[in-house]
Design an enzyme around this catalytic site. Structure first.
Site, mmCIF file in Angstrom:
data_model
loop_
_atom_site.group_PDB
_atom_site.id
_atom_site.type_symbol
_atom_site.label_atom_id
_atom_site.label_comp_id
_atom_site.label_asym_id
_atom_site.label_seq_id
_atom_site.Cartn_x
_atom_site.Cartn_y
_atom_site.Cartn_z
ATOM 1 N N ARG A 69 0.816 -1.220 0.000
ATOM 2 C CA ARG A 69 0.000 0.000 0.000
ATOM 3 C C ARG A 69 0.842 1.258 0.000
ATOM 4 O O ARG A 69 0.394 2.322 -0.406
ATOM 5 C CB ARG A 69 -1.013 -0.023 1.155
ATOM 6 C CG ARG A 69 -2.120 -1.074 0.939
ATOM 7 C CD ARG A 69 -3.179 -1.046 2.006
ATOM 8 N NE ARG A 69 -2.703 -1.547 3.282
ATOM 9 C CZ ARG A 69 -2.845 -2.803 3.720
ATOM 10 N NH1 ARG A 69 -3.453 -3.704 2.955
ATOM 11 N NH2 ARG A 69 -2.375 -3.153 4.900
ATOM 12 N N GLU A 106 3.646 -9.682 15.787
ATOM 13 C CA GLU A 106 2.959 -10.160 16.982
ATOM 14 C C GLU A 106 3.278 -11.642 17.196
ATOM 15 O O GLU A 106 3.622 -12.070 18.292
ATOM 16 C CB GLU A 106 1.449 -9.942 16.815
ATOM 17 C CG GLU A 106 0.659 -10.125 18.085
ATOM 18 C CD GLU A 106 -0.846 -9.962 17.856
ATOM 19 O OE1 GLU A 106 -1.586 -9.996 18.839
ATOM 20 O OE2 GLU A 106 -1.258 -9.818 16.687
#
Lengths: 184, 212
Positions: A69, A106
């Site tokens: 993006r 994470e």
């Protein structure tokens, strides 16, 4: 800093065009979808203009954008300010010789790569992505640029999720965002 | 059709664009001469010229949708969209787009892949172009065209920076006009020779074995 606090009249239009998709890619995440912003030519142009106004004339020669993006916002900014665009990609996408930077997710790790020779020592660079969350990807991006001797002047994102404290993870590097998303 | 055969014959910008593209041999596998557009993006004038040529072509064609194929189509499509006042629509690999999507499978040399488009991004009757960095077999572009047509759009043309000379074959395969700026280059034709800037910064693969 964020443009949000300056209340540029274009910001309201930009913020309302970003679609929030609940529980994507997994439960609990409120995904900030910028594709709806891209469907509004005026709002998309305003987004680019805000960054261009900030970085034009500041001797920035490198706009680095994070796959994928960051590839949408980075090149129009680079073209408008007279800089080169450097894509920072996931492993094994760039065909030439690369340097790699690992970063922690994470769960697990990921890796960002940049072509050797794309950026020269002493160049002034900005890093562009659609959003900053924890700041892990942006840190890896800055590391790549600094490893080749570039000066990272600022990180620039359309959206910040302030609750994830990505700004603090940038080790003092300035961060410029257009809108903040706060979960109510 | 090639830009040179369609109004840009002898345009010096095309030669500079072609020369700015780096050829990387045997990537991603043996035998493929990979056309690396990242070096084009490092050349501000050549990159700007690339976008300007497409903008000049599509500006007055009432195009309201520029669809770009992930990920290298994202490098060119948004600037073109901004230049002609159209919306930019990303066509993505599976599970990247967060909202409701339509999907289209297409064939690879070995196996299949899939392209997705957000429902509602494109309205029936809109005129669209599809952008990618390079067209080879046309499989990806065909899937892109089908997605847009399933949404009711009219695909006016496909536009790529690089395309193989067998243009007629591609037009038949895709069924839509194809507009291409330059042909793929071979490795042994780095025209700058010993003064190639690449020898200073990049491993100029054109010069490997030439002692350049």
């Amino acid at each position: 800093m964020s443009a949000y606090r300056d209340e540029d009249p274009r910001l309201h239009g930009i913020k309302t065009k970003i679609r929030v998709v609940p529980h994507f890619p997994k439960s609990g995440i409120m995904f900030q979808d910028i594709t709806t912003l891209l469907l509004d030519p005026k709002a998309f142009k305003d987004t680019i203009d805000l960054f261009v106004e900030r970085y034009k004339g500041k001797n920035i020669s490198v706009v680095a954008g994070i796959e994928a993006r960051g590839f949408i916002f980075g090149p129009p900014i680079a073209l408008a300010i007279g800089a080169k665009f450097v894509p920072l990609r996931k492993p094994k996408k760039l065909p030439g010789k690369v340097i790699s930077q690992e970063y922690i997710l994470e769960y697990g790790r990921d890796c960002l790569e940049m072509h050797v020779g794309a950026v020269e020592a002493g160049e002034r660079a900005i890093v562009v992505d659609d959003l900053i969350a924890t700041g892990g990807t942006l840190c890896a991006a800055m590391d790549l640029l600094e490893r080749v001797g570039a000066e990272v002047v600022e990180c620039a994102c359309v959206i910040e999720l302030p609750e994830l404290k990505g700004r603090e993870r940038l080790n003092g590097k300035p961060l410029y965002v257009l809108v903040e998303y706060l979960e109510v | 059709m090639f830009a040179e055969e369609n109004g840009l014959k002898g345009d010096p910008r095309l030669q500079a664009i072609s020369q700015a593209i780096r050829v990387v041999p045997h990537f991603p596998k043996q035998g493929i001469m990979f056309q690396d557009i990242t070096t084009l993006l490092l050349d501000h004038k050549a990159f700007k010229d690339t976008v300007d040529i497409f903008v000049d072509r599509y500006r007055d064609m009432h195009i309201s949708v520029v669809a770009g194929v992930e990920a290298r189509g994202f490098l060119f499509g948004p600037s073109i969209a901004l230049g002609i006042g159209a919306k930019f629509v990303p066509l993505r690999k599976p599970r990247k787009l967060p909202g409701e999507v339509i999907s289209e499978k297409y064939s690879l040399e070995y196996g299949t892949d899939c392209l997705e488009l957000h429902v509602g991004a494109v309205q029936p009757g809109e005129r669209a172009i599809v952008i990618d960095d390079l067209v080879a077999t046309g499989g990806t572009l065909s899937a892109a065209i089908r997605l847009l047509e399933r949404s009711g759009a009219e695909v006016v043309e496909c536009a790529c920076v690089i395309g193989v000379p067998d243009v007629k074959g591609h037009c038949r395969l895709i069924g839509k006009p194809l507009y291409v700026l330059v042909e793929p280059r071979e490795v042994d034709k780095c025209s700058r020779g010993s003064t190639c800037v690449n020898t200073k910064s990049f491993d100029c693969v054109s010069h490997q074995g030439w002692g350049g």
